[in-house]
Design a protein around this motif. Structure first.
Motif, mmCIF file in Angstrom:
data_model
loop_
_atom_site.group_PDB
_atom_site.id
_atom_site.type_symbol
_atom_site.label_atom_id
_atom_site.label_comp_id
_atom_site.label_asym_id
_atom_site.label_seq_id
_atom_site.Cartn_x
_atom_site.Cartn_y
_atom_site.Cartn_z
ATOM 1 N N ARG A 128 37.231 0.981 -83.532
ATOM 2 C CA ARG A 128 37.672 -0.390 -83.803
ATOM 3 C C ARG A 128 38.964 -0.732 -83.069
ATOM 4 N N TYR A 129 39.410 0.134 -82.188
ATOM 5 C CA TYR A 129 40.614 -0.117 -81.404
ATOM 6 C C TYR A 129 40.224 -0.473 -79.975
ATOM 7 N N ASP A 130 40.954 -1.412 -79.421
ATOM 8 C CA ASP A 130 40.586 -1.992 -78.136
ATOM 9 C C ASP A 130 41.325 -1.379 -76.947
ATOM 10 N N TYR A 131 42.523 -0.923 -77.172
ATOM 11 C CA TYR A 131 43.351 -0.415 -76.075
ATOM 12 C C TYR A 131 43.947 0.931 -76.480
ATOM 13 N N TRP A 132 44.083 1.797 -75.482
ATOM 14 C CA TRP A 132 44.575 3.154 -75.719
ATOM 15 C C TRP A 132 45.621 3.545 -74.690
ATOM 16 N N GLY A 133 46.572 4.348 -75.143
ATOM 17 C CA GLY A 133 47.507 4.949 -74.224
ATOM 18 C C GLY A 133 46.919 6.207 -73.602
ATOM 19 N N GLN A 134 47.710 6.828 -72.742
ATOM 20 C CA GLN A 134 47.227 8.008 -72.021
ATOM 21 C C GLN A 134 47.417 9.300 -72.813
ATOM 22 N N GLY A 135 48.201 9.229 -73.864
ATOM 23 C CA GLY A 135 48.414 10.393 -74.715
ATOM 24 C C GLY A 135 49.679 11.153 -74.375
#
Length: 125
Positions: free
Chosen positions: A111-118
């Motif tokens: 349900r999340y649209d955007y992600w960081g690289q970690g």
């Protein structure tokens, strides 16, 4: 589009503390609920903590409740994860994520649209 950049990971001894930051750019940060997830080697990504758009509502997984605290500063477009009393099992790559739907959080990564690289967190004995 929202760009997310995590920082603050590193190597820490068990029982120690770290604070992760996730800086957002692009769309209006306060429109988004934010979440932290983690993935350990050989395991699926799991939910850690989430916060709604205003910061007034938060939720944490049972495994980190009482040890980790999520917060946000909408003026700085940043969400934080304060991690205390770290355990060996907390070793993982930690990701922040943004969810645009109504500013309410979810525990589901889908349900999340955007992600960081970690950012890598390693807890040593």
């Amino acid at each position: 589009q929202v760009q997310l950049v995590e920082s603050g990971g590193g190597l820490v001894q068990a029982g120690g503390s770290l604070r992760l930051s996730c800086a957002a750019s692009g769309r209006t940060f306060s429109n988004y609920a934010m979440g932290w997830f983690r993935q350990a080697p050989g395991k699926e990504r799991e939910f850690v903590a989430a916060i709604n758009w205003s910061g007034l509502s938060t939720y944490a997984a049972d495994s980190v409740k009482g040890r980790f605290t999520i917060s946000r500063d909408n003026a700085k477009n940043t969400v934080y994860l304060q991690m205390n009393s770290l355990k060996l099992d907390d070793t993982a790559v930690y990701y922040c994520a943004a969810r645009s739907y109504s500013g309410s959080y979810s525990t589901s990564e889908y349900r999340y649209d955007y992600w960081g690289q970690g950012t890598q967190v390693t807890v040593s004995s």
